[in-house]
Design an enzyme around this catalytic site. Structure first.
Site, short mmCIF file in Angstrom:
data_model
loop_
_atom_site.label_atom_id
_atom_site.label_comp_id
_atom_site.label_asym_id
_atom_site.label_seq_id
_atom_site.Cartn_x
_atom_site.Cartn_y
_atom_site.Cartn_z
N ARG A 115 20.57 60.88 -46.35
CA ARG A 115 20.46 61.83 -45.23
C ARG A 115 21.46 61.49 -44.13
O ARG A 115 22.09 62.37 -43.55
CB ARG A 115 19.04 61.81 -44.65
CG ARG A 115 18.03 62.47 -45.59
CD ARG A 115 16.64 62.45 -45.02
NE ARG A 115 16.45 63.39 -43.92
CZ ARG A 115 15.33 63.46 -43.21
NH1 ARG A 115 14.33 62.64 -43.45
NH2 ARG A 115 15.22 64.34 -42.24
N CYS B 255 15.38 41.80 -40.59
CA CYS B 255 15.26 41.61 -39.14
C CYS B 255 16.00 40.33 -38.72
O CYS B 255 15.78 39.27 -39.31
CB CYS B 255 13.79 41.51 -38.76
SG CYS B 255 13.49 41.19 -37.02
N SER C 62 8.76 75.60 -35.62
CA SER C 62 7.76 76.52 -36.16
C SER C 62 6.41 76.32 -35.47
O SER C 62 5.48 77.08 -35.67
CB SER C 62 7.61 76.30 -37.67
OG SER C 62 7.22 74.97 -37.92
N CYS D 111 7.65 42.69 -36.88
CA CYS D 111 7.61 42.58 -35.40
C CYS D 111 8.00 43.88 -34.70
O CYS D 111 8.00 43.93 -33.48
CB CYS D 111 8.47 41.41 -34.94
SG CYS D 111 10.25 41.68 -35.11
N GLN E 50 11.50 66.83 -31.98
CA GLN E 50 10.84 66.41 -33.23
C GLN E 50 11.90 65.99 -34.24
O GLN E 50 11.59 65.53 -35.33
CB GLN E 50 10.04 67.57 -33.81
CG GLN E 50 8.95 68.07 -32.89
CD GLN E 50 8.40 69.42 -33.35
OE1 GLN E 50 7.53 69.50 -34.20
NE2 GLN E 50 8.93 70.49 -32.79
N ASN E 51 13.17 66.18 -33.88
CA ASN E 51 14.25 65.94 -34.85
C ASN E 51 14.61 64.46 -34.92
O ASN E 51 14.56 63.75 -33.93
CB ASN E 51 15.48 66.75 -34.47
CG ASN E 51 15.19 68.24 -34.46
OD1 ASN E 51 14.17 68.67 -34.98
ND2 ASN E 51 16.06 69.02 -33.86
N VAL E 52 15.03 64.06 -36.10
CA VAL E 52 15.41 62.66 -36.32
C VAL E 52 16.92 62.54 -36.51
O VAL E 52 17.42 61.49 -36.86
CB VAL E 52 14.67 62.08 -37.56
CG1 VAL E 52 13.16 62.04 -37.33
CG2 VAL E 52 14.99 62.87 -38.83
N CYS F 60 13.00 37.83 -37.26
CA CYS F 60 11.97 37.19 -38.09
C CYS F 60 12.27 37.25 -39.59
O CYS F 60 11.53 36.69 -40.39
CB CYS F 60 10.60 37.81 -37.80
SG CYS F 60 10.38 39.45 -38.51
N HIS G 6 9.46 61.87 -33.47
CA HIS G 6 9.38 61.50 -34.89
C HIS G 6 10.40 60.43 -35.27
O HIS G 6 10.67 60.22 -36.45
CB HIS G 6 9.54 62.75 -35.76
CG HIS G 6 8.41 63.73 -35.59
ND1 HIS G 6 8.48 65.05 -35.95
CD2 HIS G 6 7.16 63.56 -35.08
CE1 HIS G 6 7.33 65.66 -35.66
NE2 HIS G 6 6.53 64.78 -35.12
P1 OAD Z 1 10.48 73.83 -39.09
O1 OAD Z 1 11.43 73.78 -40.24
O2 OAD Z 1 9.03 73.87 -39.37
O3 OAD Z 1 10.81 75.12 -38.21
C1 OAD Z 1 12.12 75.46 -37.87
C2 OAD Z 1 12.07 76.64 -36.92
O4 OAD Z 1 13.38 76.87 -36.45
C3 OAD Z 1 11.56 77.95 -37.53
O5 OAD Z 1 10.58 78.51 -36.67
C4 OAD Z 1 12.81 78.81 -37.59
O6 OAD Z 1 12.51 80.21 -37.38
C5 OAD Z 1 13.60 78.28 -36.43
N1 OAD Z 1 15.06 78.48 -36.49
C6 OAD Z 1 15.85 78.62 -37.59
N2 OAD Z 1 17.14 78.76 -37.23
C7 OAD Z 1 17.17 78.72 -35.88
C8 OAD Z 1 18.21 78.81 -34.89
N3 OAD Z 1 19.50 78.97 -35.24
N4 OAD Z 1 17.86 78.73 -33.58
C9 OAD Z 1 16.57 78.58 -33.22
N5 OAD Z 1 15.56 78.46 -34.10
C10 OAD Z 1 15.85 78.54 -35.41
O7 OAD Z 1 10.88 72.61 -38.14
P2 OAD Z 1 10.00 71.85 -37.05
O8 OAD Z 1 9.15 72.80 -36.28
O9 OAD Z 1 10.94 70.99 -36.30
O10 OAD Z 1 8.15 66.08 -39.13
O11 OAD Z 1 9.09 70.94 -37.96
C11 OAD Z 1 8.23 70.04 -37.35
C12 OAD Z 1 8.08 68.78 -38.15
O12 OAD Z 1 7.71 69.12 -39.51
C13 OAD Z 1 9.36 67.99 -38.34
O13 OAD Z 1 9.70 67.18 -37.23
C14 OAD Z 1 9.04 67.13 -39.54
C15 OAD Z 1 8.27 68.14 -40.41
O14 OAD Z 1 7.23 67.59 -41.12
C16 OAD Z 1 8.43 64.82 -39.49
O15 OAD Z 1 9.43 64.52 -40.11
C17 OAD Z 1 7.43 63.82 -39.03
ZN ZN Z 2 11.13 41.19 -37.12
#
Ligand code: OAD
Ligand code: ZN
Length: 247
Positions: free
Chosen positions: A77, A153, A195, A137, A108-110, A156, A126
């Site tokens: 990734r 690490c 979403s 640790c 929420q983005n990584v 440790c 996230h």
């Molecule tokens: P989603 O993939 O669930 O939702 C993406 C949203 O972005 C949708 O509502 C799309 O309509 C919208 N979208 C698409 N293109 C776009 C654009 N150009 N401009 C604006 N919006 C657009 O992603 P998240 O809501 O971020 O968790 O998902 C939440 C979490 O679900 C993530 O952080 C991840 C996943 O499980 C972990 O990894 C812990």
């Molecule tokens: Zn450590």
């Protein structure tokens, strides 16, 4: 054409944007879509890695069972991400930090694209693929693009794992609490490219709204939050956000 575009933003939102002192922005995968990062829901995503569904390889259980496989997936990734650039939405938000006395960016983005675009303080609910964390640790280490990451690490000697929230895991300590506090205090809240299905992140706009903030969503599609928003800007983040601060 230009006039029609800026008409998308209401007078009300423009005034609030100009006068606000406390602003909170929550972003999700959609803000990075125009940079080429696949979203989780809705079309074209990488749902499977070497025969394993995404929620299996990205799980707490897999860290215990096969840490090298988890790293292989995250190394992959990162290798994709390091070829991608922030888009106008990331840059616009980085600019907003200097416009308001109190500004909180929660993502929420990584993918690290907010930081690459110049946002200095980001609550990464996230975690980040650009960090590794000690299994014992919890010391965290930055992973630089094009550089070999540490396997152990330095303090440790324990194994490191990706510093991201995997399926079945809790959020990093304190991150949600800090975001919730800012949400409860803000006057203006933007929900961009999410979403709004994953909790507790999705509760932040609800907290802001309940505390009296003006809530604005930016998304090409409707979400479960749309109904409680004061304003829904239907469109792509990279196109809509630069219009908001323009008079
Ligand atoms: P989603 O993939 O669930 O939702 C993406 C949203 O972005 C949708 O509502 C799309 O309509 C919208 N979208 C698409 N293109 C776009 C654009 N150009 N401009 C604006 N919006 C657009 O992603 P998240 O809501 O971020 O968790 O998902 C939440 C979490 O679900 C993530 O952080 C991840 C996943 O499980 C972990 O990894 C812990
Ligand atoms: Zn450590």
């Amino acid at each position: 054409m230009q006039a029609m575009q800026t008409d998308l933003i209401s007078e009300e939102l423009r005034n609030r944007f100009e006068g606000a002192t406390r602003v909170l922005v929550l972003t999700g995968a959609g803000i990075s879509a125009e940079s080429g990062v696949p979203t989780f829901r809705g079309g074209g995503n990488t749902a499977v890695w070497k025969g394993m569904p995404f929620d299996v390889i990205s799980s707490a259980r897999m860290v215990e069972r096969d840490l090298p496989a988890v790293w292989e997936w995250f190394d992959y990734r990162r290798s994709l991400l390091q070829t991608l650039q922030p888009n106008p939405a990331h840059y616009e938000i980085a600019r907003w930090a200097d416009l308001f006395p109190e500004f909180t960016l929660v993502t929420q983005n990584v993918d690290g694209l907010h930081r690459t675009a110049g946002s200095r303080e980001v609550i990464e609910l996230h975690g980040s693929v650009w960090r590794a964390r000690c299994l014992s640790c919890r010391t965290s280490y930055e992973i630089l693009p094009h550089e070999q990451r540490l396997a152990n690490c330095a303090g440790c000697g324990s194994y490191l794992r990706p510093d991201v929230v995997l399926f079945g895991e809790m959020l990093p300590p304190g991150a949600f609490e800090a975001a919730a506090e800012a949400a409860a205090a803000c006057e203006l809240c933007f929900v961009i490219g999410t979403s709004a299905l994953v909790y507790p992140a999705a509760s932040l706009p609800e907290i802001a709204k309940a505390a009296g903030a003006y809530l604005c969503e930016v998304n090409p599609e409707r979400t479960p939050l749309s109904a409680i928003c004061d304003e829904v800007l239907t469109g792509k983040a990279g196109e809509v956000l630069p219009l908001i601060g323009k008079s």
